[in-house]
Scaffold this motif. Structure first.
Motif, PDB file in Angstrom:
ATOM      1  N   ILE A  38       0.711  -1.377   0.035  1.00  0.00           N
ATOM      2  CA  ILE A  38      -0.050   0.162   0.152  1.00  0.00           C
ATOM      3  C   ILE A  38       1.004   1.348  -0.057  1.00  0.00           C
ATOM      4  O   ILE A  38       1.494   1.576   1.027  1.00  0.00           O
ATOM      5  CB  ILE A  38      -0.969   0.092   1.048  1.00  0.00           C
ATOM      6  N   PRO A  39       1.058   1.955  -1.266  1.00  0.00           N
ATOM      7  CA  PRO A  39       1.992   3.169  -1.272  1.00  0.00           C
ATOM      8  C   PRO A  39       1.462   4.015  -0.054  1.00  0.00           C
ATOM      9  O   PRO A  39       0.283   4.170   0.271  1.00  0.00           O
ATOM     10  CB  PRO A  39       1.897   3.550  -2.566  1.00  0.00           C
ATOM     11  N   MET A  40       2.385   4.641   0.679  1.00  0.00           N
ATOM     12  CA  MET A  40       2.167   5.610   1.614  1.00  0.00           C
ATOM     13  C   MET A  40       0.905   6.542   1.423  1.00  0.00           C
ATOM     14  O   MET A  40       0.210   6.778   2.430  1.00  0.00           O
ATOM     15  CB  MET A  40       3.503   6.401   1.927  1.00  0.00           C
ATOM     16  N   ASN A  41       1.022   7.229   0.194  1.00  0.00           N
ATOM     17  CA  ASN A  41      -0.209   8.056   0.232  1.00  0.00           C
ATOM     18  C   ASN A  41      -1.624   7.582   0.008  1.00  0.00           C
ATOM     19  O   ASN A  41      -2.709   8.073  -0.060  1.00  0.00           O
ATOM     20  CB  ASN A  41       0.179   9.009  -1.068  1.00  0.00           C
ATOM     21  N   ASP A  42      -1.731   6.218  -0.441  1.00  0.00           N
ATOM     22  CA  ASP A  42      -3.026   5.482  -0.534  1.00  0.00           C
ATOM     23  C   ASP A  42      -3.487   4.948   0.817  1.00  0.00           C
ATOM     24  O   ASP A  42      -4.518   4.489   0.766  1.00  0.00           O
ATOM     25  CB  ASP A  42      -2.526   4.190  -1.609  1.00  0.00           C
ATOM     26  N   GLU A  45      -7.050   5.691   2.521  1.00  0.00           N
ATOM     27  CA  GLU A  45      -8.255   5.126   1.847  1.00  0.00           C
ATOM     28  C   GLU A  45      -8.137   3.597   1.981  1.00  0.00           C
ATOM     29  O   GLU A  45      -9.168   3.018   1.450  1.00  0.00           O
ATOM     30  CB  GLU A  45      -8.510   5.821   0.535  1.00  0.00           C
ATOM     31  N   ARG A  46      -7.144   3.246   2.382  1.00  0.00           N
ATOM     32  CA  ARG A  46      -7.037   1.766   2.306  1.00  0.00           C
ATOM     33  C   ARG A  46      -6.734   0.930   3.574  1.00  0.00           C
ATOM     34  O   ARG A  46      -6.373  -0.255   3.647  1.00  0.00           O
ATOM     35  CB  ARG A  46      -5.935   1.285   1.213  1.00  0.00           C
ATOM     36  N   LEU A  47      -6.989   1.606   4.442  1.00  0.00           N
ATOM     37  CA  LEU A  47      -6.861   1.350   5.762  1.00  0.00           C
ATOM     38  C   LEU A  47      -7.569   0.091   6.497  1.00  0.00           C
ATOM     39  O   LEU A  47      -6.723  -0.881   6.994  1.00  0.00           O
ATOM     40  CB  LEU A  47      -6.934   2.295   6.914  1.00  0.00           C
ATOM     41  N   GLU A  48      -8.484  -0.224   5.879  1.00  0.00           N
ATOM     42  CA  GLU A  48      -9.465  -1.455   6.185  1.00  0.00           C
ATOM     43  C   GLU A  48      -8.585  -2.625   5.652  1.00  0.00           C
ATOM     44  O   GLU A  48      -9.048  -3.679   6.279  1.00  0.00           O
ATOM     45  CB  GLU A  48     -10.648  -1.401   5.638  1.00  0.00           C
ATOM     46  N   GLU A  49      -7.608  -2.631   5.019  1.00  0.00           N
ATOM     47  CA  GLU A  49      -6.975  -3.798   4.598  1.00  0.00           C
ATOM     48  C   GLU A  49      -6.011  -4.202   5.734  1.00  0.00           C
ATOM     49  O   GLU A  49      -5.459  -5.505   5.564  1.00  0.00           O
ATOM     50  CB  GLU A  49      -6.177  -3.652   3.481  1.00  0.00           C
ATOM     51  N   LEU A  50      -5.708  -3.537   6.774  1.00  0.00           N
ATOM     52  CA  LEU A  50      -5.011  -3.668   7.799  1.00  0.00           C
ATOM     53  C   LEU A  50      -5.809  -4.207   9.051  1.00  0.00           C
ATOM     54  O   LEU A  50      -6.867  -3.654   9.121  1.00  0.00           O
ATOM     55  CB  LEU A  50      -4.019  -2.718   8.284  1.00  0.00           C
ATOM     56  N   GLY A  77      -4.443   3.795  16.496  1.00  0.00           N
ATOM     57  CA  GLY A  77      -4.913   2.299  17.025  1.00  0.00           C
ATOM     58  C   GLY A  77      -4.250   1.206  16.671  1.00  0.00           C
ATOM     59  O   GLY A  77      -4.660   0.386  16.975  1.00  0.00           O
ATOM     60  N   TYR A  78      -3.459   1.263  15.468  1.00  0.00           N
ATOM     61  CA  TYR A  78      -2.725   0.030  14.927  1.00  0.00           C
ATOM     62  C   TYR A  78      -1.481  -0.241  15.947  1.00  0.00           C
ATOM     63  O   TYR A  78      -0.798   0.805  16.455  1.00  0.00           O
ATOM     64  CB  TYR A  78      -2.534   0.205  13.520  1.00  0.00           C
ATOM     65  N   SER A  79      -1.130  -1.389  15.800  1.00  0.00           N
ATOM     66  CA  SER A  79       0.211  -1.647  16.124  1.00  0.00           C
ATOM     67  C   SER A  79       1.311  -1.869  15.179  1.00  0.00           C
ATOM     68  O   SER A  79       1.045  -2.884  14.441  1.00  0.00           O
ATOM     69  CB  SER A  79       0.079  -3.130  17.036  1.00  0.00           C
TER      70      SER A  79
END
Length: 108
Positions: A38-42, A45-50, A77-79
């Motif tokens: 996931i490129p940094m700038n994307d 909008e793609r956070l749900e993939e983690l 809130g991610y590790s």
């Protein structure tokens, strides 16, 4: 500011969740097999993939972008941990890589 853990490539287990935040051309030249790209700038909008409940090892070319991404993920809130030295350190350590262009994997 949130303290981010920097980890050495040698301390990352084979089953670790790797997030590569480099650009497409960098990914195509060489990346970790099984890493999520996931490129940094994307990322916003793609956070749900983690998975927020899973440790994520963030990697870029040298460690700058991945450090900023790890900070942002932890603040949301991610590790997340930053991979010190990035893909350059990964390559130098002789860790396995694959490419998308049919050539010998390398770091750009």
């Amino acid at each position: 500011m949130t303290n981010i853990e920097n980890v050495d490539v040698e301390s990352i287990g084979a089953d670790a969740t790797m997030l590569d935040v480099r650009e497409d051309y960098e990914w195509e030249a060489g990346h970790i097999d099984g890493a999520l790209h996931i490129p940094m700038n994307d990322l916003p909008e793609r956070l749900e993939e983690l998975d927020p409940d899973e440790d994520v090892f963030v990697i870029c070319r040298s460690g700058g972008r991945s450090f900023r991404v790890a900070q942002w993920l932890v603040a949301n809130g991610y590790s997340a941990m930053n991979v010190s030295g990035g893909m350059g350190a990964w390559l130098e350590a002789g860790k396995p890589m694959v490419s998308e262009n049919g050539q010998e994997p390398t770091v750009k």
